[in-house]
Motif scaffolding. Structure first.
Motif, PDB file in Angstrom:
ATOM      1  N   ALA A 127      -5.184   3.571  -8.919  1.00 22.56           N
ATOM      2  CA  ALA A 127      -5.457   2.998  -7.600  1.00 22.56           C
ATOM      3  C   ALA A 127      -6.939   2.689  -7.438  1.00 22.56           C
ATOM      4  O   ALA A 127      -7.306   1.773  -6.686  1.00 22.56           O
ATOM      5  CB  ALA A 127      -4.997   3.961  -6.501  1.00 22.56           C
ATOM      6  N   ALA A 187       1.116   4.113  -2.794  1.00 22.39           N
ATOM      7  CA  ALA A 187       0.844   5.496  -2.404  1.00 22.39           C
ATOM      8  C   ALA A 187       1.994   6.416  -2.818  1.00 22.39           C
ATOM      9  O   ALA A 187       1.772   7.503  -3.378  1.00 22.39           O
ATOM     10  CB  ALA A 187       0.618   5.576  -0.893  1.00 22.39           C
ATOM     11  N   VAL A 229       1.414   9.222  -5.719  1.00 18.97           N
ATOM     12  CA  VAL A 229       1.527  10.649  -5.406  1.00 18.97           C
ATOM     13  C   VAL A 229       2.629  11.288  -6.251  1.00 18.97           C
ATOM     14  O   VAL A 229       2.511  12.445  -6.684  1.00 18.97           O
ATOM     15  CB  VAL A 229       1.799  10.838  -3.897  1.00 18.97           C
ATOM     16  CG1 VAL A 229       2.144  12.279  -3.595  1.00 18.97           C
ATOM     17  CG2 VAL A 229       0.583  10.409  -3.093  1.00 18.97           C
ATOM     18  N   TYR A 237      -7.275   2.109  -1.029  1.00 18.79           N
ATOM     19  CA  TYR A 237      -6.869   2.346  -2.418  1.00 18.79           C
ATOM     20  C   TYR A 237      -7.831   3.299  -3.123  1.00 18.79           C
ATOM     21  O   TYR A 237      -7.420   4.042  -4.022  1.00 18.79           O
ATOM     22  CB  TYR A 237      -6.790   1.019  -3.164  1.00 18.79           C
ATOM     23  CG  TYR A 237      -5.557   0.220  -2.837  1.00 18.79           C
ATOM     24  CD1 TYR A 237      -4.285   0.649  -3.229  1.00 18.79           C
ATOM     25  CD2 TYR A 237      -5.648  -0.977  -2.124  1.00 18.79           C
ATOM     26  CE1 TYR A 237      -3.153  -0.074  -2.924  1.00 18.79           C
ATOM     27  CE2 TYR A 237      -4.507  -1.709  -1.801  1.00 18.79           C
ATOM     28  CZ  TYR A 237      -3.269  -1.257  -2.202  1.00 18.79           C
ATOM     29  OH  TYR A 237      -2.142  -1.981  -1.896  1.00 18.79           O
ATOM     30  N   TRP A 245      -5.434  10.834  -6.040  1.00 16.43           N
ATOM     31  CA  TRP A 245      -4.147  11.334  -6.501  1.00 16.43           C
ATOM     32  C   TRP A 245      -3.614  10.571  -7.718  1.00 16.43           C
ATOM     33  O   TRP A 245      -2.893  11.141  -8.519  1.00 16.43           O
ATOM     34  CB  TRP A 245      -3.107  11.256  -5.384  1.00 16.43           C
ATOM     35  CG  TRP A 245      -3.344  12.230  -4.295  1.00 16.43           C
ATOM     36  CD1 TRP A 245      -2.881  13.525  -4.216  1.00 16.43           C
ATOM     37  CD2 TRP A 245      -4.111  12.024  -3.104  1.00 16.43           C
ATOM     38  NE1 TRP A 245      -3.320  14.132  -3.075  1.00 16.43           N
ATOM     39  CE2 TRP A 245      -4.081  13.237  -2.360  1.00 16.43           C
ATOM     40  CE3 TRP A 245      -4.832  10.946  -2.599  1.00 16.43           C
ATOM     41  CZ2 TRP A 245      -4.729  13.373  -1.133  1.00 16.43           C
ATOM     42  CZ3 TRP A 245      -5.470  11.083  -1.386  1.00 16.43           C
ATOM     43  CH2 TRP A 245      -5.426  12.282  -0.666  1.00 16.43           C
ATOM     44  N   LEU A 265      -6.585   6.640  -2.396  1.00 11.94           N
ATOM     45  CA  LEU A 265      -5.409   6.940  -3.219  1.00 11.94           C
ATOM     46  C   LEU A 265      -5.806   7.305  -4.641  1.00 11.94           C
ATOM     47  O   LEU A 265      -5.070   8.018  -5.335  1.00 11.94           O
ATOM     48  CB  LEU A 265      -4.467   5.741  -3.245  1.00 11.94           C
ATOM     49  CG  LEU A 265      -3.665   5.455  -1.982  1.00 11.94           C
ATOM     50  CD1 LEU A 265      -2.759   4.263  -2.194  1.00 11.94           C
ATOM     51  CD2 LEU A 265      -2.864   6.674  -1.561  1.00 11.94           C
ATOM     52  N   PHE A 284       0.837  -1.204   0.000  1.00 12.73           N
ATOM     53  CA  PHE A 284       0.000   0.000   0.000  1.00 12.73           C
ATOM     54  C   PHE A 284       0.873   1.256   0.000  1.00 12.73           C
ATOM     55  O   PHE A 284       0.609   2.207  -0.744  1.00 12.73           O
ATOM     56  CB  PHE A 284      -0.912  -0.016   1.218  1.00 12.73           C
ATOM     57  CG  PHE A 284      -1.798   1.189   1.326  1.00 12.73           C
ATOM     58  CD1 PHE A 284      -2.945   1.307   0.556  1.00 12.73           C
ATOM     59  CD2 PHE A 284      -1.482   2.225   2.188  1.00 12.73           C
ATOM     60  CE1 PHE A 284      -3.762   2.419   0.644  1.00 12.73           C
ATOM     61  CE2 PHE A 284      -2.294   3.338   2.290  1.00 12.73           C
ATOM     62  CZ  PHE A 284      -3.433   3.440   1.518  1.00 12.73           C
ATOM     63  N   LEU A 285       1.913   1.262   0.824  1.00 14.70           N
ATOM     64  CA  LEU A 285       2.788   2.439   0.881  1.00 14.70           C
ATOM     65  C   LEU A 285       3.525   2.641  -0.433  1.00 14.70           C
ATOM     66  O   LEU A 285       3.738   3.783  -0.872  1.00 14.70           O
ATOM     67  CB  LEU A 285       3.789   2.285   2.022  1.00 14.70           C
ATOM     68  CG  LEU A 285       3.204   2.336   3.443  1.00 14.70           C
ATOM     69  CD1 LEU A 285       4.311   2.136   4.473  1.00 14.70           C
ATOM     70  CD2 LEU A 285       2.477   3.651   3.689  1.00 14.70           C
TER      71      LEU A 285
END
Length: 308
Positions: free
Chosen positions: A240, A31, A35, A230, A236, A233, A27-28
């Protein structure tokens, strides 16, 4: 003792990696990449590679201490994200199994009830049309295959709404409610009062199967929580949102199977072991066999509720 501790440590580490680190790290990573790229340059891998090369070229990255802190921080952040997903998964479980206590939930129950009644009426109407046919020798009664297939399709369509007339806002809540209703109708016992006592005497194989089904239900709820993450997310980085849709679809498929299996196992445990519990608490003879008598079930409910 040392081999035992080593085995336990290995299992705990594996569980920590599977439940916390890996989902959170993924997930990170999504992300950070999302981004960085944004909507306009959502597939610009060269830009992402340039950013990573710039981070790696910083002088601080040449220090071992910095790398260790970066790795430790990433692991902690991944674990924290997974813990948040577990917490949200618990809330989603309660939301799925909730009773109708607010206007929106009551409206949802009424909508599902109308759908269930329409499909139930269609199913009932199919039976007179079946026109049971008696064989020439008078020994067998059959239903034409075409009509039998239609009845099967209509029955499945109704059960996709609920096994019985809906009383809760979701299929999941109605599925567990149907189990409680079936147990009470068959044995006259309150499943909510019976289950904690019955759980204490269940044999290990039954406990493992029920725990496995319960874990599968919890895992599906966690996956739904990741889908929500998600989806956020997606504000952005739009791909996602596609991941969120995929996670939500898989979670919905898994939760129905898991909850259906859990409900069936709970009902089966009552069928097989309720009479044993009655004997344990002195409400039935030790040599009693078969299913739990309804009179005994009524008495068990009275005792377990503490005359509330």
């Amino acid at each position: 003792m040392n081999p035992l501790l080593a085995t336990l440590g290995t299992k705990l580490t594996e569980r920590w990696l599977n439940l916390l680190v890996l989902p959170g790290a993924l997930f990170l990573a999504v992300a950070a990449g999302g981004v960085t790229l944004g909507h306009r340059r959502w597939n610009d891998l060269d830009r992402l590679r340039t950013v990573l090369d710039g981070l790696a070229a910083r002088p601080a990255m040449d220090r071992a201490g910095t790398v260790v802190l970066l790795v430790a921080g990433s692991l902690l952040a991944a674990s924290a994200a997974s813990l948040v997903a577990q917490f949200l998964g618990g809330l989603i479980e309660r939301y799925w199994l909730r009773f109708a206590r607010d206007p929106l939930s009551h409206a949802l129950v009424e909508w599902r009830r109308r759908r269930w009644r329409r499909r139930d009426d269609a199913l009932r109407a199919a039976f007179p049309a079946a026109g049971p046919v008696t064989a020439a020798d008078g020994d067998a009664v059959t239903v034409p295959p075409r009509i039998h297939a239609r009845i099967h399709v209509l029955s499945e369509a109704r059960d996709r709404v609920a096994l019985r007339e809906p009383t809760r806002p979701t299929w999941y809540g109605d599925r567990m409610q149907a189990t409680a209703d079936r147990v009470e109708a068959a044995y006259g016992v309150d499943l909510a009062a019976l289950w904690p006592r019955l759980w204490l005497i269940l044999p290990e194989p039954a406990v493992r199967q029920i725990q496995s089904a319960r874990s599968s239900f919890a895992a599906a709820a966690r996956l739904a929580a990741w889908a929500a993450g998600y989806a956020v997310l997606g504000c952005w980085w739009w791909p996602a949102a596609l991941i969120a849709v995929g996670c939500a679809a898989v979670a919905r498929f898994r939760v129905r199977d898991a909850l259906g299996a859990l409900a069936e196992l709970i009902e089966a445990a009552v069928d097989v072991h309720a009479l044993e519990l009655a004997a344990r608490v002195g409400l039935s003879g030790p040599d009693a066999e078969g299913l739990l008598p309804r009179r005994t079930g009524d008495r068990m409910s009275e005792v377990f509720r503490k005359a509330e």
